[in-house]
Write an enzyme that holds these catalytic residues in place. Sequence first.
Site, PDB file in Angstrom:
ATOM      1  N   ILE A  13      34.660  39.912  36.601  1.00 61.28           N
ATOM      2  CA  ILE A  13      33.655  40.163  37.645  1.00 61.28           C
ATOM      3  C   ILE A  13      32.361  40.693  37.018  1.00 61.28           C
ATOM      4  CG2 ILE A  13      33.199  41.292  39.856  1.00 61.28           C
ATOM      5  CD1 ILE A  13      36.281  41.599  40.165  1.00 61.28           C
ATOM      6  N   SER A 125      38.680  48.441  45.706  1.00 60.54           N
ATOM      7  CA  SER A 125      39.565  47.315  46.021  1.00 60.54           C
ATOM      8  C   SER A 125      40.114  47.464  47.435  1.00 60.54           C
ATOM      9  CB  SER A 125      40.721  47.333  45.018  1.00 60.54           C
ATOM     10  OG  SER A 125      41.766  46.506  45.436  1.00 60.54           O
ATOM     11  N   ALA A 126      40.425  46.341  48.029  1.00 58.16           N
ATOM     12  CA  ALA A 126      41.080  46.359  49.346  1.00 58.16           C
ATOM     13  C   ALA A 126      42.451  47.022  49.273  1.00 58.16           C
ATOM     14  CB  ALA A 126      41.230  44.934  49.862  1.00 58.16           C
ATOM     15  N   TYR A 149      47.796  51.914  40.093  1.00 56.54           N
ATOM     16  CA  TYR A 149      46.491  51.244  40.107  1.00 56.54           C
ATOM     17  C   TYR A 149      45.720  51.622  41.375  1.00 56.54           C
ATOM     18  CZ  TYR A 149      42.988  47.619  40.738  1.00 56.54           C
ATOM     19  OH  TYR A 149      41.795  46.963  40.983  1.00 56.54           O
ATOM     20  N   LYS A 153      42.167  53.948  42.189  1.00 58.55           N
ATOM     21  CA  LYS A 153      41.003  53.522  42.993  1.00 58.55           C
ATOM     22  C   LYS A 153      40.712  54.553  44.084  1.00 58.55           C
ATOM     23  CE  LYS A 153      39.966  49.593  41.026  1.00 58.55           C
ATOM     24  NZ  LYS A 153      38.908  49.674  40.019  1.00 58.55           N
ATOM     25  N   ASP A 295      54.136  43.664  48.612  1.00 56.93           N
ATOM     26  CA  ASP A 295      53.157  42.769  49.240  1.00 56.93           C
ATOM     27  C   ASP A 295      53.028  43.052  50.739  1.00 56.93           C
ATOM     28  OD1 ASP A 295      52.310  41.351  47.080  1.00 56.93           O
ATOM     29  OD2 ASP A 295      53.467  39.536  47.512  1.00 56.93           O
TER      30      ASP A 295
HETATM   31  P1  NAD Z   1      38.652  42.465  33.750  1.00 59.07           P
HETATM   32  O1  NAD Z   1      39.846  43.013  33.067  1.00 59.07           O
HETATM   33  O2  NAD Z   1      38.358  41.026  33.604  1.00 59.07           O
HETATM   34  O3  NAD Z   1      37.350  43.290  33.315  1.00 59.07           O
HETATM   35  C1  NAD Z   1      37.385  44.650  32.972  1.00 59.07           C
HETATM   36  C2  NAD Z   1      36.645  44.807  31.650  1.00 59.07           C
HETATM   37  O4  NAD Z   1      36.618  46.196  31.312  1.00 59.07           O
HETATM   38  C3  NAD Z   1      37.308  44.068  30.495  1.00 59.07           C
HETATM   39  O5  NAD Z   1      36.359  43.269  29.820  1.00 59.07           O
HETATM   40  C4  NAD Z   1      37.825  45.191  29.578  1.00 59.07           C
HETATM   41  O6  NAD Z   1      37.779  44.819  28.222  1.00 59.07           O
HETATM   42  C5  NAD Z   1      36.885  46.324  29.919  1.00 59.07           C
HETATM   43  N1  NAD Z   1      37.417  47.685  29.739  1.00 59.07           N
HETATM   44  C6  NAD Z   1      38.595  48.193  30.155  1.00 59.07           C
HETATM   45  N2  NAD Z   1      38.682  49.491  29.840  1.00 59.07           N
HETATM   46  C7  NAD Z   1      37.524  49.830  29.204  1.00 59.07           C
HETATM   47  C8  NAD Z   1      37.002  51.028  28.661  1.00 59.07           C
HETATM   48  N3  NAD Z   1      37.702  52.163  28.656  1.00 59.07           N
HETATM   49  N4  NAD Z   1      35.779  50.987  28.086  1.00 59.07           N
HETATM   50  C9  NAD Z   1      35.061  49.838  28.047  1.00 59.07           C
HETATM   51  N5  NAD Z   1      35.495  48.677  28.561  1.00 59.07           N
HETATM   52  C10 NAD Z   1      36.711  48.680  29.138  1.00 59.07           C
HETATM   53  O7  NAD Z   1      38.778  42.840  35.303  1.00 59.07           O
HETATM   54  P2  NAD Z   1      37.933  42.302  36.547  1.00 59.07           P
HETATM   55  O8  NAD Z   1      38.792  41.390  37.338  1.00 59.07           O
HETATM   56  O9  NAD Z   1      36.614  41.859  36.098  1.00 59.07           O
HETATM   57  O10 NAD Z   1      37.814  43.654  37.377  1.00 59.07           O
HETATM   58  C11 NAD Z   1      36.678  44.494  37.248  1.00 59.07           C
HETATM   59  C12 NAD Z   1      36.870  45.706  38.138  1.00 59.07           C
HETATM   60  O11 NAD Z   1      37.065  45.266  39.482  1.00 59.07           O
HETATM   61  C13 NAD Z   1      38.091  46.552  37.782  1.00 59.07           C
HETATM   62  O12 NAD Z   1      37.761  47.912  37.972  1.00 59.07           O
HETATM   63  C14 NAD Z   1      39.121  46.116  38.801  1.00 59.07           C
HETATM   64  O13 NAD Z   1      40.056  47.127  39.074  1.00 59.07           O
HETATM   65  C15 NAD Z   1      38.244  45.836  40.013  1.00 59.07           C
HETATM   66  N6  NAD Z   1      38.860  44.903  40.958  1.00 59.07           N
HETATM   67  C16 NAD Z   1      39.298  43.684  40.514  1.00 59.07           C
HETATM   68  C17 NAD Z   1      39.904  42.820  41.415  1.00 59.07           C
HETATM   69  C18 NAD Z   1      40.454  41.497  40.943  1.00 59.07           C
HETATM   70  O14 NAD Z   1      41.309  40.922  41.641  1.00 59.07           O
HETATM   71  N7  NAD Z   1      40.002  40.953  39.820  1.00 59.07           N
HETATM   72  C19 NAD Z   1      40.017  43.170  42.762  1.00 59.07           C
HETATM   73  C20 NAD Z   1      39.538  44.405  43.178  1.00 59.07           C
HETATM   74  C21 NAD Z   1      38.950  45.284  42.259  1.00 59.07           C
HETATM   75  C1  WQD Z   2      48.043  36.910  46.699  1.00 60.18           C
HETATM   76  C2  WQD Z   2      49.157  36.245  47.503  1.00 60.18           C
HETATM   77  C3  WQD Z   2      51.358  36.923  46.845  1.00 60.18           C
HETATM   78  C4  WQD Z   2      51.308  35.180  42.856  1.00 60.18           C
HETATM   79  C5  WQD Z   2      46.118  41.941  44.130  1.00 60.18           C
HETATM   80  C6  WQD Z   2      46.014  43.427  44.018  1.00 60.18           C
HETATM   81  C7  WQD Z   2      44.739  43.896  44.660  1.00 60.18           C
HETATM   82  C8  WQD Z   2      43.530  43.162  44.078  1.00 60.18           C
HETATM   83  C9  WQD Z   2      43.710  41.690  44.112  1.00 60.18           C
HETATM   84  C10 WQD Z   2      42.716  44.478  42.278  1.00 60.18           C
HETATM   85  C11 WQD Z   2      50.290  37.194  47.897  1.00 60.18           C
HETATM   86  C12 WQD Z   2      51.150  35.461  46.557  1.00 60.18           C
HETATM   87  C13 WQD Z   2      50.959  35.577  44.121  1.00 60.18           C
HETATM   88  C14 WQD Z   2      52.335  34.219  42.691  1.00 60.18           C
HETATM   89  C15 WQD Z   2      52.561  34.093  45.071  1.00 60.18           C
HETATM   90  N1  WQD Z   2      43.331  43.496  42.698  1.00 60.18           N
HETATM   91  N2  WQD Z   2      51.576  35.047  45.218  1.00 60.18           N
HETATM   92  N3  WQD Z   2      52.923  33.701  43.817  1.00 60.18           N
HETATM   93  O1  WQD Z   2      48.559  40.959  45.810  1.00 60.18           O
HETATM   94  O2  WQD Z   2      46.758  40.173  47.428  1.00 60.18           O
HETATM   95  O3  WQD Z   2      46.142  41.564  45.502  1.00 60.18           O
HETATM   96  O4  WQD Z   2      44.968  41.342  43.498  1.00 60.18           O
HETATM   97  O5  WQD Z   2      42.234  45.384  42.884  1.00 60.18           O
HETATM   98  O6  WQD Z   2      44.664  45.261  44.434  1.00 60.18           O
HETATM   99  O7  WQD Z   2      47.135  44.004  44.659  1.00 60.18           O
HETATM  100  O8  WQD Z   2      46.815  39.248  45.105  1.00 60.18           O
HETATM  101  O9  WQD Z   2      46.845  37.134  43.870  1.00 60.18           O
HETATM  102  O10 WQD Z   2      48.665  38.828  43.442  1.00 60.18           O
HETATM  103  O11 WQD Z   2      48.632  37.604  45.602  1.00 60.18           O
HETATM  104  O12 WQD Z   2      53.131  33.606  46.061  1.00 60.18           O
HETATM  105  O13 WQD Z   2      52.713  33.832  41.571  1.00 60.18           O
HETATM  106  O14 WQD Z   2      49.775  35.243  46.666  1.00 60.18           O
HETATM  107  O15 WQD Z   2      52.671  37.164  47.289  1.00 60.18           O
HETATM  108  O16 WQD Z   2      50.754  36.824  49.156  1.00 60.18           O
HETATM  109  P1  WQD Z   2      47.174  40.512  46.050  1.00 60.18           P
HETATM  110  P2  WQD Z   2      47.738  38.200  44.405  1.00 60.18           P
END
Ligand code: NAD
Ligand code: WQD
Length: 347
Positions: A13, A125-126, A149, A153, A295
């Site tokens: 992201i 995050s949601a 996790y 958050k 879930d």
């Molecule tokens: P990502 O792992 O791709 O990116 C995180 C980056 O942070 C990585 O490049 C990693 O190398 C770096 N990092 C980790 N710890 C570090 C530290 N101590 N110092 C410097 N760099 C560090 O993850 P993402 O999917 O891009 O997520 C970004 C943020 O969004 C995270 O905080 C995650 O919890 C949050 N988030 C992600 C999702 C999702 O589904 N991807 C959903 C909700 C919230």
């Molecule tokens: C989505 C749907 C699974 C994998 C998670 C974190 C949340 C946020 C986003 C960071 C669900 C189903 C999944 C598979 C499947 N991250 N599934 N087979 O659980 O909604 O959210 O990621 O903040 O905090 O909890 O996302 O992509 O894991 O799952 O059927 O191999 O897909 O059961 O219904 P989730 P997900």
Amino acid sequence: MKNILVTGGAGYIGSHTAVELLESGYNVICIDNFSNSTEAVFENIQRITGKRFTWYEADVRDAVQLDSIMGAHHIDCVIHFAGYKAVGESVQKPLMYYQNNIDSTLILCERCLKHSINNIIFSSSATVYGRPQYLPLDEAHSLSATNPYGKCKLFIEHMLKDLHIAHSEMNIALLRYFNPVGAHSSYKLGESPRGIPNNLMPYVCQTALGIREKLHIFGNDYNTVDGTGVRDFIHVVDLAKGHVAAVQKMATDPGCVVYNLGTGNGISVLELVHAFEKVNGIEVPYVIAPRRSGDVAECWADPGAAKRELGWKAQLTVEDMVRDSWEAQKALGVHDILQSRQYTASV
Ligand code: NAD
Ligand code: WQD
């Protein structure tokens, strides 16, 4: 508001957000310790935007490094993405999650205070809504967390709100992401989780590519449209643009704010898989497996507050999401996926 420090800027992201910030005219300074990414991501951001920007290999927990970076640049705003993000791993290794995710934020906030950086945007995050009591989820919904996790958050949200109470000049935006998928249309950035993917879209892509034999759909007996789980999938480019909107809002309307970043549309796991197959013309073999522990059946956002107050709304469709995820996955290639590091597509 001109100079934006992006922590975790090489991540999924963070890298997309850096692109949108650069294309909106901001100066971007990225830091990342590459624990889940590589420096090739920064080269690709420069190729996409045609703009040079400064980046550092640095750990957010290292106060000395932060002091030196903050001293070298006049930072106006920090967007804090850095952290670990795998829910299952956080249950297995809770201390690793509390240590990295909490410590990094604590140290970052202290350094912001010291350097008079008064604007912090945080990746929430949601997951902080726990089990939905009603849908769509608005920002007033009750908060809870069931795994380390999510607890990180939630705790960080409290920490940042308390920071604002104690230091009213400190502006905070907590952005609660729903389910980010997709990739930049250049296919030079994307998502490639370490090891076996936990999230649905990377697993779907790897199955279509033949790296995984079949997708396991976790449960088809939920009380939903087709029995499978329902989520609010949002294109990562839309999500990135939400951060630009939050930066713009902070510049004109300071305070402590919380916004959902989602589309407002729930779609089921099976609907997503079928859209992927149809748009990309490729089959995704799957089996129905038992429900995954922890879930929820359904989860989608009320994104109305972000629309009203940030002027932001997700634009891209499910078709865009499944196409871009697949194209970026193909560009990444099997070798790099098996290397199990963040996306580093060669150009
Ligand atoms: P990502 O792992 O791709 O990116 C995180 C980056 O942070 C990585 O490049 C990693 O190398 C770096 N990092 C980790 N710890 C570090 C530290 N101590 N110092 C410097 N760099 C560090 O993850 P993402 O999917 O891009 O997520 C970004 C943020 O969004 C995270 O905080 C995650 O919890 C949050 N988030 C992600 C999702 C999702 O589904 N991807 C959903 C909700 C919230
Ligand atoms: C989505 C749907 C699974 C994998 C998670 C974190 C949340 C946020 C986003 C960071 C669900 C189903 C999944 C598979 C499947 N991250 N599934 N087979 O659980 O909604 O959210 O990621 O903040 O905090 O909890 O996302 O992509 O894991 O799952 O059927 O191999 O897909 O059961 O219904 P989730 P997900």
